[in-house]
Design an enzyme around this catalytic site. Structure first.
Site, PDB file in Angstrom:
ATOM      1  N   LEU A  13     -51.343  20.124 -72.475  1.00 24.44           N
ATOM      2  CA  LEU A  13     -50.574  21.355 -72.657  1.00 24.44           C
ATOM      3  C   LEU A  13     -51.463  22.560 -72.366  1.00 24.44           C
ATOM      4  O   LEU A  13     -52.683  22.487 -72.465  1.00 24.44           O
ATOM      5  CB  LEU A  13     -50.045  21.429 -74.086  1.00 24.44           C
ATOM      6  CG  LEU A  13     -48.987  20.376 -74.452  1.00 24.44           C
ATOM      7  CD1 LEU A  13     -48.574  20.522 -75.906  1.00 24.44           C
ATOM      8  CD2 LEU A  13     -47.768  20.474 -73.543  1.00 24.44           C
ATOM      9  N   CYS A  14     -50.800  23.692 -72.031  1.00 26.91           N
ATOM     10  CA  CYS A  14     -51.547  24.904 -71.739  1.00 26.91           C
ATOM     11  C   CYS A  14     -52.323  25.328 -72.976  1.00 26.91           C
ATOM     12  O   CYS A  14     -51.826  25.154 -74.064  1.00 26.91           O
ATOM     13  CB  CYS A  14     -50.610  26.032 -71.277  1.00 26.91           C
ATOM     14  SG  CYS A  14     -50.077  27.181 -72.546  1.00 26.91           S
ATOM     15  N   PRO A  15     -53.549  25.823 -72.867  1.00 27.84           N
ATOM     16  CA  PRO A  15     -54.240  26.153 -71.615  1.00 27.84           C
ATOM     17  C   PRO A  15     -55.201  25.058 -71.136  1.00 27.84           C
ATOM     18  O   PRO A  15     -56.097  25.346 -70.350  1.00 27.84           O
ATOM     19  CB  PRO A  15     -55.025  27.402 -72.018  1.00 27.84           C
ATOM     20  CG  PRO A  15     -55.408  27.132 -73.453  1.00 27.84           C
ATOM     21  CD  PRO A  15     -54.287  26.309 -74.038  1.00 27.84           C
TER      22      PRO A  15
END
Lengths: 79, 383
Positions: A13-15
């Site tokens: 998942l970001c980041p």
């Protein structure tokens, strides 16, 4: 497209995909290409934004063999 | 919530999320308490208490109209800014079915606009991109509006996430007769309404009025028909029993905010400039939105390699309440459409929006804490 380093960021998942890119892009000499394979939708915006902020060249996206988006970066110089 | 230190000298928590909701203005509190006792009856009845409620509602409408520079009969009170946006846009489409129901909208509109458009029609709307400051080009909007079946154009007055003011009057001037709805929720009270729109929407809790009050303005002569079931009450644009005390309190807050805005805006503008300069000095942090032509109280920035949720949590632990447009902080887990449309970094995002009494101390406290919070998160990530 010849890719010198492919980063497998599927499921991250970001980041995290951009962190992985920031950590490892310097393994490729200037002129080489790093590919970020990421399922996270934010990578579509954040890889180009990373390139702009770090003075690297964003080449666009294609897809990995399994259909996951792959974002391509040409390494200009150590950022 | 105000940001003053208490008598012990211990700083109170700093609230920097007025773009989501600003605490009730003192003028609204007094009015609300008085109106709860005076304005409870049904304004459409004919007895004394009803006449009293009716008077208060008419007064609220007149005050809001005066503050916005519109006619009282153009103003309706809805239950929220979202409802005002929904009714405003959909009422334009409902009034002119022969024109078509495609909507031209900027790529940075609030989700309320997007949801209203796609509720009416799932596909076929035209999104107009923005520049790196988040601003639409009026000619590009007008060009898109010349496509067939376009029934309405939606361009916000100012962006709710990054503060950039949109060229609404220029958009209106460039349109060939397609009506323009402007979502003014982010700016109402803080900035005068622009010229040229047919319908405008506002939200009281964003200017220091109570929650549960939206403002829908439909200009005289604009073709607009209620898009939802109506009732047999007085205002044909909305339905249901009016919240008279809240409407009056919203009007009182708006009047106070408009009266104070020259002073407040100047102070907030300078404080935001201070934040923009301080934040930009942190490595790999990008301030987004127009630095000059912007909302006075709001600033947004993104921090490379930083998780937005960790950033909001880290700041909250130090007493700073901020919002974020990063995907991990949203209910949909999608990154902010606004940041994406601008080409800005979507992760590590913080939106700071100042209270009316924010001080240099508040801002300096934030600027002192932020580099440590960012550095700690980056260190955890191994960077």
């Amino acid at each position: 497209m010849t890719v010198d380093l492919e980063l497998d960021c599927r499921g991250m998942l970001c980041p995290l995909p951009v962190i992985e890119l920031g950590r490892r892009y310097a393994e490729v000499p200037p002129g080489g290409v790093v590919a970020v394979v990421a399922t996270d939708v934010a990578a579509r915006h954040d890889v180009p934004a990373w390139c702009r902020m770090r003075g690297q060249e964003y080449l666009g996206e294609d897809t990995a063999a399994d259909g996951v988006p792959r974002y391509l970066v040409r390494v200009s110089a150590p950022g | 919530m105000t940001n003053a230190a208490d008598r012990s000298g211990v700083p109170l928590p700093r609230y920097f999320d007025t773009a989501s909701a600003e605490a009730l203005h003192p003028a609204a509190r007094q009015t609300l308490l008085a109106a709860l006792d005076q304005g409870y009856a049904d304004p459409r009845r004919l007895h004394g208490p009803a006449r009293s409620a009716r008077l208060l509602l008419d007064n609220a409408r007149a005050v809001v109209a005066e503050c916005l520079g519109v006619r009282p009969d153009e103003v309706s009170f809805t239950s929220s800014g979202t409802e005002a946006v929904h009714r405003g846009l959909l009422g334009l489409l409902a009034a002119r079915p022969e024109r078509g129901d495609r909507v031209v909208l900027s790529a940075v509109e609030h989700s309320a606009v997007v949801h209203a458009a796609t509720w009416r029609r799932a596909e076929g709307h035209v999104e107009v991109g923005v520049d790196h400051l988040g601003r639409v080009d009026p000619d590009a909007v007008a060009e898109a509006a010349r496509q067939p079946e376009v029934g309405a154009v939606a361009v916000q007055t100012a962006n709710h996430e990054v503060g950039t003011v949109q060229p609404v009057a220029a958009v209106a001037a460039a349109l060939d007769g397609v009506p323009l709805v402007t979502d003014a929720c982010a700016s109402m009270g803080r900035l005068p309404l622009p010229e040229g729109w047919s319908v405008a929407a506002g939200s009281a809790h964003k200017w220091g009025g109570p929650a549960g009050v939206g403002v829908l303005v439909v200009r005289k002569g604009v073709r607009w028909t209620t898009p939802f079931p109506s009732d047999d009450r007085v205002d044909e644009r909305v339905a249901g029993f009016e919240n008279v005390p809240a409407a009056l309190a919203a009007a009182a807050a708006l009047q106070a905010v408009v009266g104070e805005r020259d002073e407040v805006n100047a102070r907030q503008t300078a404080l935001v400039d201070r934040v923009r300069a301080g934040v930009a000095a942190i490595p790999d942090v990008e301030v987004v939105g127009d630095p000059v032509d912007r909302l006075p109280h709001l600033v947004t920035f993104s921090c490379l390699y930083v998780d937005g949720e960790a950033l909001v949590d880290g700041l909250a632990r130090r007493g700073f309440s901020v919002a974020s447009g990063s995907a991990c902080t949203s209910s949909t887990l999608e990154p902010s459409r606004v940041l994406a449309a601008m080409g800005a970094l979507t992760h590590g995002n913080v939106r700071l929006s100042l209270t009316r009494d924010a001080s240099a101390d508040d801002v300096d406290g934030f600027l002192a804490a932020l580099p440590e919070v960012v550095a700690a998160i980056r260190a955890d990530a191994g960077l």
